[in-house]
Write a protein that holds these residues in place. Structure first.
Motif, PDB file in Angstrom:
ATOM      1  N   GLN A 226      -0.901  64.647 -36.149  1.00 59.23           N
ATOM      2  CA  GLN A 226      -1.727  65.376 -37.112  1.00 59.23           C
ATOM      3  C   GLN A 226      -2.662  66.303 -36.347  1.00 59.23           C
ATOM      4  OE1 GLN A 226      -1.559  64.755 -40.445  1.00 59.23           O
ATOM      5  NE2 GLN A 226      -0.155  63.015 -40.333  1.00 59.23           N
ATOM      6  N   VAL A 227      -3.033  67.404 -36.974  1.00 56.69           N
ATOM      7  CA  VAL A 227      -3.994  68.320 -36.352  1.00 56.69           C
ATOM      8  C   VAL A 227      -5.184  68.477 -37.294  1.00 56.69           C
ATOM      9  CG1 VAL A 227      -4.350  70.613 -35.344  1.00 56.69           C
ATOM     10  CG2 VAL A 227      -2.054  69.616 -35.358  1.00 56.69           C
ATOM     11  N   ILE A 228      -6.396  68.248 -36.777  1.00 56.59           N
ATOM     12  CA  ILE A 228      -7.576  68.502 -37.619  1.00 56.59           C
ATOM     13  C   ILE A 228      -8.682  69.196 -36.820  1.00 56.59           C
ATOM     14  CG2 ILE A 228      -7.180  66.565 -39.200  1.00 56.59           C
ATOM     15  CD1 ILE A 228      -9.710  65.292 -37.856  1.00 56.59           C
ATOM     16  N   LYS A 229      -9.615  69.757 -37.595  1.00 57.98           N
ATOM     17  CA  LYS A 229     -10.780  70.426 -36.978  1.00 57.98           C
ATOM     18  C   LYS A 229     -12.008  69.540 -37.174  1.00 57.98           C
ATOM     19  CE  LYS A 229     -10.520  74.010 -39.691  1.00 57.98           C
ATOM     20  NZ  LYS A 229     -10.885  75.258 -40.374  1.00 57.98           N
ATOM     21  N   THR A 230     -12.854  69.503 -36.179  1.00 63.56           N
ATOM     22  CA  THR A 230     -14.120  68.779 -36.340  1.00 63.56           C
ATOM     23  C   THR A 230     -15.264  69.595 -35.723  1.00 63.56           C
ATOM     24  OG1 THR A 230     -13.839  67.620 -34.228  1.00 63.56           O
ATOM     25  CG2 THR A 230     -13.113  66.436 -36.199  1.00 63.56           C
TER      26      THR A 230
END
Ligand SMILES: Nc1nc2c(ncn2[C@@H]2O[C@H](COP(=O)(O)OP(=O)(O)OP(=O)(O)O)[C@@H](O)[C@H]2O)c(=O)[nH]1
Ligand SMILES: [Mg+2]
Length: 315
Positions: A226-230
């Motif tokens: 999965q790819v997410i931004k934080t």
């Protein structure tokens, strides 16, 4: 069957009760890799496997410690306990980064449900595995629900960490072309979750797109990442990250998953290499001297000598 010395027996009891000083002492034993620790770890090991080991890796300064600080808060809100090991493969215990990490997570110092420790693994034979693995086991035995391993992504170390961790989170930052390039070299392969941290900086969306495109190039049948931004400094995205991490944990089955079996094999191989190396370097090994002498005289190739040394081992 090992019989524990009374001192070790009481250390084991204190550990099981989660006593912090006992945890510290046991970790020091693991760090120094003392032979006396062997029987203690044999007692601990069957009682582990209940904690979720999470590896968090990424380039220097990408925000790993800040993100972990946020993860600790989020997990504590769910009433989970968290231990953090900041693994430093290169430098001896010193001020610098380690002190920085401590300060960054200092808000959790008074919390009994949080344990933070830096681990220097410099000088360990056969890489980080033996000591980090033992330390993770100690923390599981002491009852922590989550054990987070922070390691700087500079090469081999994070790939080793991925063999210990059940969930591996890889960080990068927006627009850092070099970082994203560097991820190609094996690190992308180990990621279960890819985090583009510092999403407040310019170019986060482009980096996400780039990573997703790179992920499609992974070998077929490879686990999905999965790819997410934080934004670790404001906490944005951290709840979503916790959800992804816990979801990943529930989807893997410790016994049957192919990826896990591969990890176990590599873990076993690394540990075997470390043990074998220790034996080979043992000065009292006279049989090995004979093999070395044949090598020095040019009578055998290195590969032949290694095979002979391995045969010694099986006797
Ligand atoms: N703008 C911005 N800065 C951040 C963010 N997360 C972390 N930082 C800053 O980036 C710097 C490095 O953060 P750390 O958490 O120490 O990074 P690290 O990856 O643990 O660093 P090392 O352990 O030295 O490899 C600090 O000054 C943080 O305040 C973020 O989401 N946005
Ligand atoms: Mg750090």
């Amino acid at each position: 069957m090992d019989v524990l010395e009374p001192k070790q027996r009481s250390l084991l009891k204190a550990l099981e009760a989660g006593d912090r000083r006992a945890i510290g002492r046991a970790i020091t034993l693991a760090e120094t890799n003392s032979t006396r620790a062997g029987s203690l770890f044999r007692e601990i090991h069957p009682n582990t496997g209940r904690g979720h080991i999470i590896g968090i890796t990424g380039p220097p300064g990408s925000g790993k410690s800040t993100l972990i600080d946020g993860l600790i808060s989020a997990l504590r809100n769910l009433s989970h306990t968290v231990a953090v090991i900041a693994v430093d493969p290169s430098s001896p215990i010193s001020g610098g980064a380690i002190l920085g990490d401590r300060l960054r997570m200092a808000s959790h110092n008074a919390d009994e449900g949080v344990f933070i420790r830096s681990l220097s693994t410099r000088g360990h034979l056969g890489g980080l595995i033996p000591s980090v693995h033992n330390v993770a086991n100690i923390l599981e035995f002491a009852g922590f629900n989550h054990i987070i391993l922070e390691t700087v992504g500079t090469g081999q170390s994070e790939i080793e960490i991925a063999d210990i961790a059940q969930t591996t989170v890889v960080l990068c930052t927006p627009g850092a072309g070099d970082d994203v390039q560097a991820l190609k070299a094996g690190v992308l392969e180990i990621a279960d979750i890819l985090v583009v941290n510092k999403e407040d900086l310019h170019g986060a969306d482009i980096t996400v797109q780039l990573l997703k495109a790179m992920l499609t190039l992974r070998a077929p049948g490879h686990k999905k990442a999965q790819v997410i931004k934080t934004c670790a400094t404001t906490g944005r995205g951290i709840d979503e990250l916790v959800t992804l991490i816990t979801h990943h944990y529930t989807t893997i089955s410790r016994n049957t998953d192919k990826v896990l079996r591969e990890k176990s094999r590599r873990l076993l191989a690394t540990k075997a290499a470390a043990l074998f190396m220790q034996e080979l370097l043992d000065a009292s090994n006279t049989e090995l001297d004979t093999i070395c002498a044949a090598f020095e005289r040019g009578e055998r190739t290195l590969a032949q000598c290694v095979r002979e040394a391995l045969k010694l081992k099986s006797h």
